[in-house]
Design a protein around this motif. Sequence first.
Motif, PDB file in Angstrom:
ATOM      1  N   PHE A   1      47.272  42.710  41.902  1.00 52.64           N
ATOM      2  CA  PHE A   1      45.168  42.722  42.512  1.00 52.64           C
ATOM      3  C   PHE A   1      44.707  42.126  40.607  1.00 52.64           C
ATOM      4  N   ILE A   2      44.898  42.436  39.919  1.00 48.39           N
ATOM      5  CA  ILE A   2      44.266  42.499  38.824  1.00 48.39           C
ATOM      6  C   ILE A   2      44.517  41.260  38.284  1.00 48.39           C
ATOM      7  N   LYS A   3      43.819  40.002  38.279  1.00 44.11           N
ATOM      8  CA  LYS A   3      43.738  38.900  37.685  1.00 44.11           C
ATOM      9  C   LYS A   3      44.044  38.851  36.587  1.00 44.11           C
ATOM     10  N   SER A   4      43.906  39.243  35.543  1.00 47.43           N
ATOM     11  CA  SER A   4      44.113  39.870  34.519  1.00 47.43           C
ATOM     12  C   SER A   4      45.550  40.059  33.280  1.00 47.43           C
ATOM     13  N   LEU A   5      46.166  40.223  34.139  1.00 49.66           N
ATOM     14  CA  LEU A   5      47.051  41.332  34.448  1.00 49.66           C
ATOM     15  C   LEU A   5      48.367  39.686  34.753  1.00 49.66           C
ATOM     16  N   ASP A   6      48.340  38.405  36.014  1.00 46.90           N
ATOM     17  CA  ASP A   6      48.943  37.926  36.172  1.00 46.90           C
ATOM     18  C   ASP A   6      50.018  37.433  35.594  1.00 46.90           C
ATOM     19  N   ASP A   7      49.693  37.216  33.828  1.00 44.06           N
ATOM     20  CA  ASP A   7      50.563  36.095  33.619  1.00 44.06           C
ATOM     21  C   ASP A   7      51.570  37.490  32.352  1.00 44.06           C
ATOM     22  N   SER A   8      51.071  38.528  32.777  1.00 41.36           N
ATOM     23  CA  SER A   8      52.033  40.232  32.281  1.00 41.36           C
ATOM     24  C   SER A   8      53.617  40.285  32.572  1.00 41.36           C
ATOM     25  N   GLN A   9      54.373  40.423  32.121  1.00 43.85           N
ATOM     26  CA  GLN A   9      55.493  40.540  32.663  1.00 43.85           C
ATOM     27  C   GLN A   9      55.514  41.574  33.678  1.00 43.85           C
ATOM     28  N   CYS A  10      54.232  42.546  34.379  1.00 39.72           N
ATOM     29  CA  CYS A  10      54.366  43.132  35.584  1.00 39.72           C
ATOM     30  C   CYS A  10      53.322  42.592  35.973  1.00 39.72           C
ATOM     31  N   GLY A  11      52.905  41.152  35.872  1.00 40.24           N
ATOM     32  CA  GLY A  11      51.552  40.582  36.875  1.00 40.24           C
ATOM     33  C   GLY A  11      52.164  39.688  38.083  1.00 40.24           C
ATOM     34  N   ILE A  12      51.463  38.943  38.448  1.00 40.39           N
ATOM     35  CA  ILE A  12      51.776  38.397  40.491  1.00 40.39           C
ATOM     36  C   ILE A  12      53.065  37.456  39.670  1.00 40.39           C
TER      37      ILE A  12
ATOM     38  N   ALA B   1      38.897  48.588  41.573  1.00 39.16           N
ATOM     39  CA  ALA B   1      37.497  49.128  43.075  1.00 39.16           C
ATOM     40  C   ALA B   1      38.554  48.679  44.345  1.00 39.16           C
ATOM     41  N   TYR B   2      37.288  47.558  45.175  1.00 36.78           N
ATOM     42  CA  TYR B   2      38.573  47.258  46.246  1.00 36.78           C
ATOM     43  C   TYR B   2      38.198  45.230  46.072  1.00 36.78           C
ATOM     44  N   VAL B   3      40.042  45.247  45.915  1.00 35.84           N
ATOM     45  CA  VAL B   3      40.321  43.222  46.508  1.00 35.84           C
ATOM     46  C   VAL B   3      40.254  43.162  48.101  1.00 35.84           C
ATOM     47  N   GLN B   4      40.516  41.944  48.064  1.00 35.44           N
ATOM     48  CA  GLN B   4      40.553  41.216  49.321  1.00 35.44           C
ATOM     49  C   GLN B   4      42.000  41.695  49.724  1.00 35.44           C
ATOM     50  N   GLY B   5      42.695  42.192  50.294  1.00 33.60           N
ATOM     51  CA  GLY B   5      43.439  41.669  50.640  1.00 33.60           C
ATOM     52  C   GLY B   5      44.547  43.322  51.049  1.00 33.60           C
ATOM     53  N   MET B   6      43.851  44.548  49.861  1.00 33.38           N
ATOM     54  CA  MET B   6      43.860  45.452  50.165  1.00 33.38           C
ATOM     55  C   MET B   6      44.069  46.248  51.506  1.00 33.38           C
ATOM     56  N   ASN B   7      43.339  45.794  52.592  1.00 31.86           N
ATOM     57  CA  ASN B   7      43.130  46.078  53.989  1.00 31.86           C
ATOM     58  C   ASN B   7      44.256  45.820  54.987  1.00 31.86           C
ATOM     59  N   GLU B   8      45.244  44.490  53.990  1.00 38.19           N
ATOM     60  CA  GLU B   8      46.674  44.323  54.632  1.00 38.19           C
ATOM     61  C   GLU B   8      47.475  45.516  54.038  1.00 38.19           C
ATOM     62  N   ILE B   9      47.304  45.923  53.230  1.00 37.43           N
ATOM     63  CA  ILE B   9      48.115  46.992  52.457  1.00 37.43           C
ATOM     64  C   ILE B   9      48.041  47.845  53.663  1.00 37.43           C
ATOM     65  N   VAL B  10      46.655  48.851  53.917  1.00 38.09           N
ATOM     66  CA  VAL B  10      46.085  49.824  54.255  1.00 38.09           C
ATOM     67  C   VAL B  10      46.700  49.889  55.317  1.00 38.09           C
ATOM     68  N   GLY B  11      46.322  49.121  55.971  1.00 33.20           N
ATOM     69  CA  GLY B  11      46.931  48.563  57.988  1.00 33.20           C
ATOM     70  C   GLY B  11      48.159  49.625  57.808  1.00 33.20           C
TER      71      GLY B  11
ATOM     72  N   ARG C   1      51.530  34.903  48.259  1.00 33.22           N
ATOM     73  CA  ARG C   1      50.723  36.128  49.206  1.00 33.22           C
ATOM     74  C   ARG C   1      51.906  36.846  49.777  1.00 33.22           C
ATOM     75  N   TRP C   2      52.927  36.753  49.925  1.00 31.29           N
ATOM     76  CA  TRP C   2      53.882  36.901  50.822  1.00 31.29           C
ATOM     77  C   TRP C   2      54.156  38.589  49.412  1.00 31.29           C
ATOM     78  N   LEU C   3      54.476  38.286  48.487  1.00 28.89           N
ATOM     79  CA  LEU C   3      55.126  39.223  47.552  1.00 28.89           C
ATOM     80  C   LEU C   3      53.243  40.286  46.824  1.00 28.89           C
ATOM     81  N   THR C   4      52.039  39.554  47.211  1.00 31.31           N
ATOM     82  CA  THR C   4      50.884  40.471  47.111  1.00 31.31           C
ATOM     83  C   THR C   4      50.734  41.544  48.246  1.00 31.31           C
ATOM     84  N   LEU C   5      50.888  41.185  49.172  1.00 29.68           N
ATOM     85  CA  LEU C   5      50.873  41.237  50.600  1.00 29.68           C
ATOM     86  C   LEU C   5      51.919  42.418  51.085  1.00 29.68           C
TER      87      LEU C   5
END
Length: 399
Positions: A272-283, A225-235, A318-322
């Motif tokens: 942006f998906i918290k459940s994947l944070d600790d996976s190899q593709c996560g943040i 859906a929408y997670v805060q921070g996506m606005n900083e990517i689309v801008g 924040r550096w990486l996500t945005l």
Amino acid sequence: MSRLHRSRIADFQEVLGEPTVALAKLRDLCFSGIPFDGGLRCLCWKILLNYLPLEKALWSSLLKKQRDLYSQFLKEMIIQPGIAKANLGVSREDVTLEDHPLNPNPDSRWNTYFKDNEVLLQIDKDVRRLYPDMAFFQRPTDYPCLLILDPQNEFETLRKRVEQTTLKSQTVARNRSGVTNVSSPLKTTPNALSEYEVLPNGCEAHWEVVERILFIYAKLNPGIAYVQGMNEIVGPLYYTFATDPNSEWKEHAEADTFFCFTNLMAEIRDNFIKSLDDSQCGITYKMEKVYSTLKEKDVELYLKLQEQNIKPQFFAFRWLTLLLSQEFLLPDVIRIWDSLFADDKRFDFLLLVCCAMLTLIRDQLLEGDFTLNMRLLQDYPISDVHLILKKAKELQDSK
């Protein structure tokens, strides 16, 4: 215009003038920065983000198909169930008899409408404060969406939907953890819904276009859906396309931004998906990669940060996500993105940029205490992105 600048423009035009664009050559050119002249950046980003194919003969038909598809998304998704048009398969009578606002069925159109409103309110709150130091997003677009604004049809603008929503008395915030916070309006700022002046009917501001893009994305991608921070990517994407000097491209900035944003999110959505944070593709993995790279390049600085218990989560999240979009002014963010999009290993270079940002302030970090260093990292002091990119390239070449 300098001779060197003219030469770079000619290099881009040569590569883009071929019947089939040589991607490796284009990446090399873009990595060092793309000229704004002639809409070169807009065109290159569309190729680098896999929106336009390398075969130029396919561009015209693909663009028409995608832009028509986006118009269809608008027709299907930005419309209030109670006033849906009969030619979309929903008549006013059907809605009244078979569905109503109090229908408890989870598949009810009204239930979906109210859930969508929660998402819409969060998007609205975020896009209204997008780059507040710039007037651009508050200005009217030269190409308002006639499909939505045409008084002859019954489509409802998102502007009216926000104004009329039944959740108006509450501020709904969904953070990255997926937690929905509902707060009393007494705790919000008085001008929360009027930070930007609303334009008269028939006009719409650039931030409203961005809002529509994010809403359509959220509807098409219910898993995230929408997670805060996506606005900083689309801008930055929308700004780049909506300021294209070529009016034929500029007119379709909304649809083109939507598909480029969708493609970009397909590559970074795991952040942006918290459940994947600790996976190899996560943040978490990526943040740790920043520190392991720093350890390899500057072990003294790495040990200092470890000793002070300064975790990468405190700043690199924040550096990486945005994609560094909140650390620098918009023109500098766009220059950094030239290099990031040109990275054939897709954002490996971003890790090196983060490392470069640390090593460039190493003396201050080595001397500072925890409080001072946290302030440095959360409000980065160097504004010269060319210096940062040069250092990142040096780190890349020293591997």
